[in-house]
Write an enzyme that holds these catalytic residues in place. Structure first.
Site, PDB file in Angstrom:
ATOM      1  N   HIS A   1       5.609   5.315 -35.976  1.00 27.48           N
ATOM      2  CA  HIS A   1       5.467   5.442 -37.427  1.00 27.48           C
ATOM      3  C   HIS A   1       6.012   4.184 -38.067  1.00 27.48           C
ATOM      4  O   HIS A   1       6.989   3.610 -37.570  1.00 27.48           O
ATOM      5  CB  HIS A   1       6.260   6.671 -37.917  1.00 27.48           C
ATOM      6  CG  HIS A   1       5.919   7.094 -39.319  1.00 27.48           C
ATOM      7  ND1 HIS A   1       6.478   6.511 -40.418  1.00 27.48           N
ATOM      8  CD2 HIS A   1       5.074   8.039 -39.768  1.00 27.48           C
ATOM      9  CE1 HIS A   1       5.985   7.084 -41.501  1.00 27.48           C
ATOM     10  NE2 HIS A   1       5.129   8.020 -41.139  1.00 27.48           N
TER      11      HIS A   1
ATOM     12  N   ASP B   1       1.955  14.193 -37.109  1.00 31.27           N
ATOM     13  CA  ASP B   1       0.574  14.442 -36.702  1.00 31.27           C
ATOM     14  C   ASP B   1       0.439  14.890 -35.261  1.00 31.27           C
ATOM     15  O   ASP B   1      -0.611  15.381 -34.846  1.00 31.27           O
ATOM     16  CB  ASP B   1      -0.266  13.166 -36.899  1.00 31.27           C
ATOM     17  CG  ASP B   1      -0.390  12.824 -38.352  1.00 31.27           C
ATOM     18  OD1 ASP B   1      -0.566  13.748 -39.145  1.00 31.27           O
ATOM     19  OD2 ASP B   1      -0.283  11.633 -38.691  1.00 31.27           O
TER      20      ASP B   1
HETATM   21  N1  ACO Z   1       1.337   3.914 -28.425  1.00 30.18           N
HETATM   22  C1  ACO Z   1       1.648   2.819 -27.675  1.00 30.18           C
HETATM   23  N2  ACO Z   1       2.256   1.712 -28.165  1.00 30.18           N
HETATM   24  C2  ACO Z   1       2.557   1.727 -29.489  1.00 30.18           C
HETATM   25  C3  ACO Z   1       2.256   2.825 -30.325  1.00 30.18           C
HETATM   26  C4  ACO Z   1       1.627   3.948 -29.735  1.00 30.18           C
HETATM   27  N3  ACO Z   1       1.319   5.032 -30.482  1.00 30.18           N
HETATM   28  N4  ACO Z   1       2.667   2.574 -31.583  1.00 30.18           N
HETATM   29  C5  ACO Z   1       3.203   1.341 -31.546  1.00 30.18           C
HETATM   30  N5  ACO Z   1       3.135   0.830 -30.291  1.00 30.18           N
HETATM   31  C6  ACO Z   1       3.672  -0.470 -29.862  1.00 30.18           C
HETATM   32  C7  ACO Z   1       2.773  -1.607 -30.340  1.00 30.18           C
HETATM   33  O1  ACO Z   1       1.814  -1.950 -29.382  1.00 30.18           O
HETATM   34  C8  ACO Z   1       3.769  -2.703 -30.581  1.00 30.18           C
HETATM   35  O2  ACO Z   1       4.061  -3.282 -29.320  1.00 30.18           O
HETATM   36  P1  ACO Z   1       4.456  -4.838 -29.209  1.00 30.18           P
HETATM   37  O3  ACO Z   1       5.730  -4.998 -29.986  1.00 30.18           O
HETATM   38  O4  ACO Z   1       4.616  -5.063 -27.752  1.00 30.18           O
HETATM   39  O5  ACO Z   1       3.305  -5.610 -29.813  1.00 30.18           O
HETATM   40  C9  ACO Z   1       5.035  -1.989 -31.049  1.00 30.18           C
HETATM   41  O6  ACO Z   1       4.923  -0.637 -30.521  1.00 30.18           O
HETATM   42  C10 ACO Z   1       5.153  -1.911 -32.572  1.00 30.18           C
HETATM   43  O7  ACO Z   1       3.932  -1.387 -33.096  1.00 30.18           O
HETATM   44  P2  ACO Z   1       3.365  -1.717 -34.559  1.00 30.18           P
HETATM   45  O8  ACO Z   1       1.944  -1.316 -34.615  1.00 30.18           O
HETATM   46  O9  ACO Z   1       3.714  -3.122 -34.918  1.00 30.18           O
HETATM   47  O10 ACO Z   1       4.259  -0.755 -35.436  1.00 30.18           O
HETATM   48  P3  ACO Z   1       3.934  -0.284 -36.891  1.00 30.18           P
HETATM   49  O11 ACO Z   1       5.201   0.245 -37.449  1.00 30.18           O
HETATM   50  O12 ACO Z   1       3.232  -1.307 -37.678  1.00 30.18           O
HETATM   51  O13 ACO Z   1       2.852   0.886 -36.645  1.00 30.18           O
HETATM   52  C11 ACO Z   1       1.779   2.953 -36.414  1.00 30.18           C
HETATM   53  C12 ACO Z   1       3.062   2.204 -36.840  1.00 30.18           C
HETATM   54  C13 ACO Z   1       0.538   2.322 -37.059  1.00 30.18           C
HETATM   55  C14 ACO Z   1       1.876   4.399 -36.891  1.00 30.18           C
HETATM   56  C15 ACO Z   1       1.661   2.904 -34.866  1.00 30.18           C
HETATM   57  O14 ACO Z   1       2.831   3.414 -34.265  1.00 30.18           O
HETATM   58  C16 ACO Z   1       0.427   3.646 -34.336  1.00 30.18           C
HETATM   59  O15 ACO Z   1      -0.660   3.073 -34.298  1.00 30.18           O
HETATM   60  N6  ACO Z   1       0.589   4.944 -33.945  1.00 30.18           N
HETATM   61  C17 ACO Z   1      -0.512   5.751 -33.487  1.00 30.18           C
HETATM   62  C18 ACO Z   1      -1.283   6.282 -34.702  1.00 30.18           C
HETATM   63  C19 ACO Z   1      -0.564   7.410 -35.421  1.00 30.18           C
HETATM   64  O16 ACO Z   1      -0.065   8.341 -34.825  1.00 30.18           O
HETATM   65  N7  ACO Z   1      -0.533   7.301 -36.761  1.00 30.18           N
HETATM   66  C20 ACO Z   1       0.107   8.324 -37.590  1.00 30.18           C
HETATM   67  C21 ACO Z   1       1.187   7.767 -38.422  1.00 30.18           C
HETATM   68  S1  ACO Z   1       1.978   9.078 -39.320  1.00 30.18           S
HETATM   69  C22 ACO Z   1       1.123   9.322 -40.747  1.00 30.18           C
HETATM   70  O17 ACO Z   1       0.352   8.522 -41.187  1.00 30.18           O
HETATM   71  C23 ACO Z   1       1.327  10.608 -41.502  1.00 30.18           C
END
Ligand code: ACO
Length: 422
Positions: free
Chosen positions: A300, A357
């Site tokens: 998140h 979620d």
């Molecule tokens: N699975 C695997 N790896 C992940 C995940 C995941 N779900 N989420 C983040 N990472 C990793 C990324 O690859 C990144 O790795 P790196 O540092 O080696 O490049 C690191 O964790 C940081 O990820 P970011 O995308 O930069 O983190 P951000 O805070 O911008 O993203 C987000 C948050 C978009 C929610 C992300 O965690 C994601 O895509 N999750 C899956 C989708 C999801 O469940 N969304 C619901 C959000 S809740 C809501 O909207 C009510």
């Protein structure tokens, strides 16, 4: 720190009651001729608010100071709506009064029902909701004067009360069943369940476990401070647009898969995994830099700890599946996936925890909602937060039209060349 010096000028640092301090840069442009650059607003507070507080590192979510888990376990949606809108939990009299107001507004103008026929039967219910909620401004003229506090309150009650009716109608239209009028003897959630799953030909018996799950779903998603859809509502409202138009804008923003649509993606992923023995394969894919796959429902932008809403939702999922006798393997997959991920160094190091979620899709699916309705349920619930935030903005004496600036990287001045010479 009480101020931050930039180019020899001091900019005050403001403190809230809790949470990070903010640097007040309102005079920065006047003093320096420079803007700040912050796409996605990752470091920018767009307003002052007293409604919701999130500490993402600690996994804390408070509505008007009350922890979300206490509200989900002990309160109900109407009480939480009163809290978000008015700042305080209601007294018994206030509760009865507020409840009566919401209940009295559940019906919609009969002519509004004819709008549904204009949509294709296979229209996405969120497309219908964007249109229908915007159209409400054409029906409730006596509550569109945004400068009249009484009209603002009436519009708020109308929106909160009518959303379940409009949402259930969108569903009924898609499956070709007749619309059901609201039954005001039922609770907010029970009424919505009946309008969605009931038919005029026979009585609908509300399962108390399902009703309770519905209440918790609604409470957990009611507000989340300045998220994308709430900021959209505030921005739309900042120009003086009426509340029906603003909420319609919020619904449009919520529709996006990066916002309200993630629960559907999480459920699809659990179905794709199918059985617990396939979890290691998907964990490996999530960790693989060359694979775009992510564990949906994990991670998140704000929570770098267990999303407090996911804890409640996990419990609700179990209760609903047990009560309905649904032996769905995706719940076993979800449980085991959660355990494996929580103990895996990749997820620990990156602070990736289950978000709301992760389990909400399981719950909504078990209750009987098709995936296309998931975001609609979110919109019913979030309408309370949107309206509370819009009202707070309207009452803020410092409120002005939202107008971000930009870093321009396009062409500089050039003269028009007639078509024949190009
Ligand atoms: N699975 C695997 N790896 C992940 C995940 C995941 N779900 N989420 C983040 N990472 C990793 C990324 O690859 C990144 O790795 P790196 O540092 O080696 O490049 C690191 O964790 C940081 O990820 P970011 O995308 O930069 O983190 P951000 O805070 O911008 O993203 C987000 C948050 C978009 C929610 C992300 O965690 C994601 O895509 N999750 C899956 C989708 C999801 O469940 N969304 C619901 C959000 S809740 C809501 O909207 C009510």
């Amino acid at each position: 720190m009480t101020s931050l010096a930039i180019d020899g000028k001091d900019y005050p640092v403001l403190s809230g009651t809790v949470g990070p301090e903010v640097v007040d840069i309102r005079k920065l442009y006047a003093n320096t001729g420079r803007f700040t650059y912050d796409p996605g607003f990752t470091s920018t507070a767009s307003c002052e608010s007293k409604i919701t507080y999130i500490d993402g590192d600690a996994g804390i979510l408070l509505y008007r100071g009350y922890p979300i888990d206490q509200l989900a376990e002990q309160s109900n949606f109407i009480e939480v709506a009163h809290l978000l809108l008015n700042g305080e939990l209601p007294s018994a009299d206030e509760y009865a009064d507020f409840s009566r107001h919401i209940t009295r507004h559940t019906m919609i103008h009969e002519q509004l029902a004819t709008f549904y026929r204009g949509f294709r039967r296979d229209a996405h219910p969120m497309a219908i909701m964007c249109g229908i909620v915007g159209a409400m401004a054409a029906f409730y003229h006596d509550s569109t004067d945004i400068h009249d506090p009484k009209q603002r309150v009436i519009a708020s009650h109308r929106l909160i009360a009518k959303m379940p009716t409009l949402a259930a109608m969108a569903y009924k239209y898609s499956i070709g069943q007749p619309f059901l009028y609201p039954d005001n003897s039922l609770s907010f959630s029970a009424n919505f369940l009946r309008m969605t799953f009931g038919v005029p030909a026979e009585p609908y018996v509300v399962d108390p476990v399902v009703e309770d799950a519905m209440e918790k779903l609604l409470i957990l998603q009611a507000d989340h401070e300045q998220n994308a859809s709430t900021s959209t509502v505030r921005l739309a409202g900042s120009s003086g647009a009426n509340p029906f138009a603003c909420i319609s804008a919020g619904i449009a923003c919520l529709w996006g898969p990066a916002h309200g649509g993630a629960n559907e993606a999480a459920l699809n992923m659990l179905r794709q995994i199918g059985t617990p023995d396939r979890i290691p394969e998907f964990i490996a894919r999530a960790k693989d830099k060359n694979d775009p796959f992510r564990l949906m429902g994990f991670g998140h932008r704000v929570y770098k700890n267990y999303d407090p809403r996911a804890k409640v939702m996990g419990k609700v999922a179990k209760q609903v599946l047990d009560k309905l006798g649904i032996n769905d393997p995706i719940f076993d997959v979800a449980r085991e996936l959660e355990q494996i991920a929580l103990n895996d160094p990749y997820f620990i190091d990156k602070k990736l925890y289950p978000n709301v979620d992760f389990y909400s899709g399981v719950v909504m699916s078990a209750i009987g909602f098709p995936t296309s309705m998931f975001t609609v349920l979110f919109a019913i619930s979030r309408t309370v937060g949107w309206i509370a935030q819009w009202t707070e903005m309207m009452e803020d004496p410092e409120q002005k039209i939202g107008r971000p600036r930009q870093l321009y990287t396009g062409a500089t001045h050039r003269d028009y060349v007639p078509l024949a010479s190009r």
